[in-house]
Design a protein around this motif. Structure first.
Motif, short mmCIF file in Angstrom:
data_model
loop_
_atom_site.label_atom_id
_atom_site.label_comp_id
_atom_site.label_asym_id
_atom_site.label_seq_id
_atom_site.Cartn_x
_atom_site.Cartn_y
_atom_site.Cartn_z
N PRO A 42 0.83 -1.21 0.00
CA PRO A 42 0.00 0.00 0.00
C PRO A 42 0.86 1.26 0.00
O PRO A 42 1.82 1.38 0.75
CB PRO A 42 -0.79 -0.13 1.31
N GLY A 43 0.52 2.17 -0.91
CA GLY A 43 1.26 3.42 -1.02
C GLY A 43 2.41 3.36 -1.99
O GLY A 43 2.88 4.41 -2.46
N ALA A 44 2.86 2.15 -2.33
CA ALA A 44 3.97 1.99 -3.29
C ALA A 44 3.49 1.37 -4.60
O ALA A 44 4.31 1.05 -5.46
CB ALA A 44 5.08 1.15 -2.68
N HIS A 45 2.19 1.18 -4.73
CA HIS A 45 1.65 0.54 -5.92
C HIS A 45 1.52 1.53 -7.07
O HIS A 45 1.42 2.74 -6.86
CB HIS A 45 0.27 -0.07 -5.61
N VAL A 46 1.52 1.01 -8.29
CA VAL A 46 1.32 1.84 -9.47
C VAL A 46 -0.13 2.28 -9.54
O VAL A 46 -1.04 1.45 -9.44
CB VAL A 46 1.70 1.06 -10.75
N PHE A 47 -0.34 3.58 -9.68
CA PHE A 47 -1.69 4.09 -9.95
C PHE A 47 -1.53 5.41 -10.71
O PHE A 47 -1.28 6.45 -10.12
CB PHE A 47 -2.50 4.31 -8.67
N ASP A 48 -1.65 5.33 -12.03
CA ASP A 48 -1.43 6.48 -12.91
C ASP A 48 -2.77 7.16 -13.19
O ASP A 48 -3.44 6.85 -14.17
CB ASP A 48 -0.76 6.02 -14.20
N VAL A 49 -3.11 8.08 -12.34
CA VAL A 49 -4.41 8.73 -12.45
C VAL A 49 -4.54 9.53 -13.74
O VAL A 49 -5.63 9.69 -14.29
CB VAL A 49 -4.67 9.63 -11.21
N ASP A 50 -3.42 10.02 -14.27
CA ASP A 50 -3.47 10.83 -15.49
C ASP A 50 -3.68 9.99 -16.74
O ASP A 50 -4.04 10.53 -17.79
CB ASP A 50 -2.17 11.63 -15.63
N ALA A 51 -3.44 8.68 -16.65
CA ALA A 51 -3.58 7.81 -17.82
C ALA A 51 -5.00 7.28 -18.00
O ALA A 51 -5.33 6.76 -19.06
CB ALA A 51 -2.61 6.64 -17.71
N ILE A 52 -5.83 7.42 -16.98
CA ILE A 52 -7.17 6.84 -17.01
C ILE A 52 -8.08 7.66 -17.92
O ILE A 52 -8.12 8.89 -17.82
CB ILE A 52 -7.77 6.79 -15.59
N GLU A 53 -8.79 6.98 -18.80
CA GLU A 53 -9.75 7.67 -19.66
C GLU A 53 -10.86 8.27 -18.80
O GLU A 53 -11.44 7.60 -17.95
CB GLU A 53 -10.35 6.69 -20.68
N ARG A 54 -11.15 9.51 -19.05
CA ARG A 54 -12.21 10.18 -18.29
C ARG A 54 -13.57 9.88 -18.90
O ARG A 54 -13.67 9.42 -20.05
CB ARG A 54 -11.95 11.68 -18.24
N GLU A 55 -14.61 10.16 -18.13
CA GLU A 55 -15.96 9.90 -18.59
C GLU A 55 -16.81 11.15 -18.46
O GLU A 55 -16.46 12.06 -17.69
CB GLU A 55 -16.57 8.75 -17.77
N PRO A 56 -17.91 11.22 -19.19
CA PRO A 56 -18.73 12.44 -19.15
C PRO A 56 -19.35 12.67 -17.78
O PRO A 56 -19.70 11.72 -17.07
CB PRO A 56 -19.81 12.17 -20.20
#
Length: 271
Positions: free
Chosen positions: A141-155
Motif C-alpha cells: 500500500p502506497g507503493a503501488h502503481v496508480f497512474d491517475v493521469d492515464a485513465i480515460e475520463r468519462e462524461p
C-alpha cells in the motif's frame, strides 16, 4: 502459474467461474500457504477462514478449495508495486473479501469496484442483479502503481453543474463503473460466453501498469486482457484450461505465442 517467476507481473486480473450452480468438472487440489500469505482478517489463519467458507459452499465442489490456491499463486507472482483485481458477482464477492483479507492482510485492500450494467432479463419478484464486484488488493500500500493521469475520463452526469472546461475534459471514474456488456453485434464480440468488455480491462490496465509492464490473466477466456494490454503497449500472459478459449485467443491475437501444457489442455498465451 507454478512455472512463472516470483513478482513477474505488475497487474494480475482474475475472472474465475462465478459459482452459479451450473454443473462443472470436479476439481481436487491442495493449498500450501507460505511466506507472508498466512493470516490477516482479525488474526484468523487462512485455513480457518477457508473451513468457515466451505460451510456456505453448496453449489460448486469446494469452490474455495478451487480458487484459493490460484489466489496464493497470483499473489506470489505479483510485483512489489503490483495490483491484484479479482472479478466476481454477488454470489461470492463477500466471501472473497474475507478470504483475501485472510490470505494477504486487510491492509492490502485498496478498493471494491462495482461494475454496473443494464442488459438481459429482469425478474419481477426481486431487484434485478445487474452488477459485478471487482476486489482490488495491492502488494505494498502506497507503493503501488496508480497512474491517475492515464485513465480515460468519462462524461459528467450533470455537465451543466460544472464549468465548460471541466465538462469538456470529463471526470475521473469513481469506484462505480457504468459500462455496457459486450454487445451481441459489437466489434469486439468473439462469441465466447463469458467475454468481458475491453473498456473494463482498459481502465484497470491504464491505472495500474506502465508501458512495457507485464499483466497476467489466469482465467483468460476470450483473451480481452491480452488484447487490451497489447493495444496499450503492455505485454500479457494469458492462461486457460478450455481448448475453445485457446482457439479464440489465438484468432484474436494472431501474433501471440501459444504454449500448451503437456499434462492437459491448459495453455499459456503470451501476447
Amino acid at each position: 502459474m507454478a512455472d512463472l517467476p516470483d513478482g513477474a507481473f505488475t497487474l494480475v486480473y482474475l475472472d474465475p467461474p462465478f459459482n452459479t450452480g451450473r454443473t462443472r468438472e470436479r476439481v481436487s487440489t491442495t493449498t500450501t500457504v507460505a511466506g507472508d500469505v498466512q493470516s490477516g482478517f482479525r488474526g484468523r489463519g487462512y485455513e480457518r477462514v477457508r473451513t468457515l467458507l466451505k460451510i456456505y459452499d453448496d453449489t460448486f465442489d469446494d469452490y474455495w478449495g478451487y480458487l484459493a490456491p490460484r489466489l496464493v499463486e497470483a499473489w506470489r507472482l505479483l510485483a512489489d508495486d503490483g495490483t491484484l483485481y479479482l472479478h466476481l458477482d454477488y454470489r461470492e464477492a463477500h466471501y472473497a473479501k474475507v478470504m483475501l483479507d485472510a490470505l494477504v492482510g486487510r491492509d492490502r485492500f485498496l478498493n471494491e469496484i462495482i461494475w454496473a450494467y443494464d442488459y438481459g432479463a429482469k425478474p419481477r419478484s426481486r431487484w434485478p442483479s445487474k452488477h459485478d464486484t471487482i476486489l482490488v488488493y495491492v502488494k505494498n500500500p502506497g507503493a503501488h502503481v496508480f497512474d491517475v493521469d492515464a485513465i480515460e475520463r468519462e462524461p459528467y452526469m450533470a455537465p451543466g453543474l460544472v464549468t465548460p472546461e471541466k465538462a469538456a475534459r470529463g471526470k475521473l471514474p469513481t469506484d462505480v463503473w457504468w459500462h455496457t456488456i459486450v454487445p451481441t453485434g459489437g466489434r469486439e464480440r468473439t462469441g465466447y460466453p463469458t467475454q468481458k468488455p475491453e473498456g473494463i480491462l482498459r481502465r484497470m490496465i491504464q491505472a495500474s501498469t506502465r508501458p512495457g509492464d507485464v499483466v497476467l490473466d489466469p482465467f483468460a477466456g476470450s483473451g480481452t486482457t491480452g488484447a487490451v494490454a497489447s493495444a496499450l503497449g503492455r505485454r500479457g500472459v494469458l492462461i486457460d484450461a478450455h481448448p475453445h478459449a485457446i482457439d479464440v485467443m489465438a484468432r484474436r491475437m494472431p501474433g501471440a505465442a501459444v504454449r500448451r501444457i503437456a499434462d492437459g489442455d491448459d495453455a499459456a498465451v503470451t501476447a
